[in-house]
Structures are given as C-alpha cells and as structure tokens.
Design an enzyme around this catalytic site. Structure first.
Site, PDB file in Angstrom:
ATOM      1  N   ASP A 141     -17.217 -23.687  -4.442  1.00  0.00           N
ATOM      2  CA  ASP A 141     -17.651 -23.719  -3.047  1.00  0.00           C
ATOM      3  C   ASP A 141     -19.115 -24.149  -3.009  1.00  0.00           C
ATOM      4  O   ASP A 141     -19.871 -23.912  -3.954  1.00  0.00           O
ATOM      5  CB  ASP A 141     -17.532 -22.346  -2.392  1.00  0.00           C
ATOM      6  CG  ASP A 141     -16.092 -21.858  -2.320  1.00  0.00           C
ATOM      7  OD1 ASP A 141     -15.188 -22.699  -2.151  1.00  0.00           O
ATOM      8  OD2 ASP A 141     -15.886 -20.635  -2.434  1.00  0.00           O
ATOM      9  N   ASP A 167     -17.473 -20.614   2.693  1.00  0.00           N
ATOM     10  CA  ASP A 167     -16.455 -19.566   2.754  1.00  0.00           C
ATOM     11  C   ASP A 167     -17.144 -18.232   3.025  1.00  0.00           C
ATOM     12  O   ASP A 167     -18.083 -17.852   2.316  1.00  0.00           O
ATOM     13  CB  ASP A 167     -15.694 -19.457   1.432  1.00  0.00           C
ATOM     14  CG  ASP A 167     -14.675 -20.579   1.232  1.00  0.00           C
ATOM     15  OD1 ASP A 167     -14.655 -21.506   2.073  1.00  0.00           O
ATOM     16  OD2 ASP A 167     -13.946 -20.537   0.237  1.00  0.00           O
ATOM     17  N   ARG A 220     -10.107 -26.451   8.676  1.00  0.00           N
ATOM     18  CA  ARG A 220     -10.919 -25.230   8.596  1.00  0.00           C
ATOM     19  C   ARG A 220     -12.262 -25.397   9.312  1.00  0.00           C
ATOM     20  O   ARG A 220     -13.311 -25.370   8.701  1.00  0.00           O
ATOM     21  CB  ARG A 220     -11.156 -24.805   7.137  1.00  0.00           C
ATOM     22  CG  ARG A 220      -9.882 -24.549   6.371  1.00  0.00           C
ATOM     23  CD  ARG A 220     -10.164 -24.070   4.965  1.00  0.00           C
ATOM     24  NE  ARG A 220      -8.920 -23.841   4.219  1.00  0.00           N
ATOM     25  CZ  ARG A 220      -8.859 -23.442   2.953  1.00  0.00           C
ATOM     26  NH1 ARG A 220      -9.987 -23.237   2.284  1.00  0.00           N
ATOM     27  NH2 ARG A 220      -7.698 -23.263   2.360  1.00  0.00           N
TER      28      ARG A 220
END
Length: 326
Positions: A141, A167, A220
């Site tokens: 990430d 995230d 997302r």
C-alpha cells in the site's frame, strides 16, 4: 448528460451496471440545499472533516523541521519518539511498509518530493499528517492506517501502485483524506478490510473524503465497511471504469456535492460478497454518468464544513488537488 441529484435515501435497486443516460436533463437544486454557500476559488489548506474530531490533528505541530533526502533519514525520524516535522526532499525509495509513530508531520518539499517502492504504515499511532508527496510504484500500500486515530492525508499524488493507495482499517477512526489526486491506478481508498471485523470496526472507521480527484482510477473511491457516518463530499470523479463509492456491511455513507463525469456506476450498496450498507446521496452533479443507488439512513455529520456547489467542483479540484500546491 448533466443533472443534479437531490436523493435523500430512496432506494433504487441496480441491475448490473447502471446505463448511461442518453438525454440531457436540467434540474434545479432544492432551495435549502446550497443556498448561501460560497464557491471556493482555490484549494483550501485547512483541516476539515473527521480529523478535526477526537481531540483534533496537529501532527508534529511547531517542532523544528528536519529535512530528509534518503530512506534512512526518513525512517529514523518518522519512527522516533516525540513530535517531528519531517520535510521530504527529492525521491526516496523505501522497501516494504515502514512504520510511522505518533505526533508526526511528513510533508514534501515543492512538487517533486516522491516516495517510491514501499509505503507508510501508520499503525498503533495517533496525530499524524502526511502531505504533498508523490507516491508511486509501491509494492503493498502507499499508506496503510490501522489501530490509529487523528490522521490527515492531504494534497498527495498516488499512481501506479500494486495495491491500495490509502487503506484505513482495524479500528482506526477520525481521519480526513483530502485534496489528493489518484491516476494510473486501480484500487484507491479502502475503508475497512474485512466483513468479519465488526467487533473492532463498528462505531469507528469514521472518515471524511473531500476534494479528491479520481482521475481515471478504477474502484474504491471509497469502498466502505461499518463506518457511520462516512462523509464523501466535493470530490471529482473522471472516467472511472469500475465504480465510484460502495457502501457495505451496514456502513452509513453520505455522498454529497460530488461531480461525476463519464462514470457509469457512481455509487451503490454492497460490493462483491459484502452485504449492503446505507447510502444517502444529495446535491451531486452528473455528466454522462449513471444515477447511482441509494437506500437506508446515515448518522448526522458532527462537524461544520463548507460545501462547494457541485457544478463548480471540477474546476476547483483540478486546479487545487495533488502536490505542489502547498
């Protein structure tokens, strides 16, 4: 198509992807919606949203800044105890996910500050600010936030990473993700990592996403589990191939004042095997886009904020989001 959505909770069940509208429809905002709200002409650099709550977010505060130019300098400073203001200069290559401790401001110098290869892990921390950095080519990430509160992620660029850009998960709370640009990338902003993590996440995962530019990214934006209310406002969605916002696992998401352009599926409830959450949409602007799916109710927003008129969001965000603005 150009239209304005003032839906406040009426469920519209989708059948697969929403079709693109073929006609142009003019709509007038309800008199109580945006009346009297000023239109911004430039990016705001002030903290807004959920990161103002839970005691507020100041990062390293007034600590004397230290400038870092390599991985060793960045890691040692962001993992040190106490408050630090860390200025990132040039390109720094990280390996894996590197932890960020509490009370840190990590801010890029100019428009070229870059972190590549690895990412930042805000874990078991509080009061962290990450601003004005180009994140690219990360292996896991770009930014992972877990078991952390009071986090502000602002005016960054995210491109060409392996997994999520940002995230936020595992009981994290009171965060704001603002004025970022995501491009040449698939998975943007995940909120809540698992349908089975209700015991940690219910009552938390409260995040604001505002004035972000989703520039051809895929999905997302965000994908939400459990958090309520999650506030998604004044973002610009352009040429999104997958979907915009997904509310799942009994989350409560307010989608407000956003600009959707060439987005077939701007927002919906449920995603993959995750059950439906609640989603309320109001005052959004659509250009050649689907109508979205809404339903259920969302808790009230506890903080004050200025909502830009949705029709102005494209110009405001494209002129103000990303790096090099601070």
């Amino acid at each position: 198509m150009t239209s304005t959505d003032t839906t406040t909770g009426t469920r519209v069940r989708r059948l697969g992807r929403m079709p693109l509208f073929a006609a142009t429809t003019a709509a007038v905002l309800a008199a109580t919606s945006l009346a009297g709200m000023p239109a911004a002409s430039a990016a705001s650099f002030n903290l807004e949203g959920w990161a103002t709550q839970c005691g507020g977010t100041t990062g390293g505060g007034n600590a004397s800044p230290v400038t870092v130019t390599d991985a060793a300098g960045l890691i040692s400073n962001m993992q040190a105890s106490g408050a630090r203001v860390i200025r990132v200069s040039g390109t720094i290559t990280l390996s894996g996910m590197q932890k960020v401790a509490s009370n840190k401001t990590i801010i890029g110098v100019g428009s070229g500050a870059t972190i590549t290869g690895g990412g930042l892990n805000v874990a078991n921390a509080s009061n962290v600010i990450i601003r004005n950095i180009n994140f690219r080519d990360w292996s896991d990430d770009a930014i992972n936030v877990q078991y952390s509160t009071r986090v502000w992620i602002d005016h960054n660029n995210f491109s060409n990473g392996n997994d999520g850009a940002v995230d936020i998960k595992r009981s994290s709370d009171c965060a704001t993700v603002s004025w970022n640009r995501v491009f040449n990338h698939d998975k943007s902003f995940l909120l809540g990592h698992s349908d089975s993590n209700a015991s940690e996440d219910v009552g938390r995962l409260r995040v604001s996403y505002h004035h972000n530019w989703f520039d051809g990214s895929n999905q997302r934006h965000p994908r939400v589990r459990f958090g309520n209310p999650v506030h998604v406002y004044n973002n610009y969605y352009r040429n999104v191939d997958g979907y915009g916002v997904a509310s799942t696992c009994n989350a409560g998401v307010l989608v407000e004042g956003n600009y959707f352009e060439n987005v077939e599926d701007p927002y919906h409830r449920g995603e993959g095997s995750s059950p439906d959450g609640n989603l309320v949409a109001r005052n959004n602007h659509f250009v050649n886009s689907g109508s979205g799916e809404t339903g259920g109710s969302v808790a009230s927003i506890p903080y004050g904020y200025t909502l830009d008129p949705a029709t102005n969001v494209k110009s405001i965000v494209t002129s103000g989001a990303g790096t090099g603005r601070i």
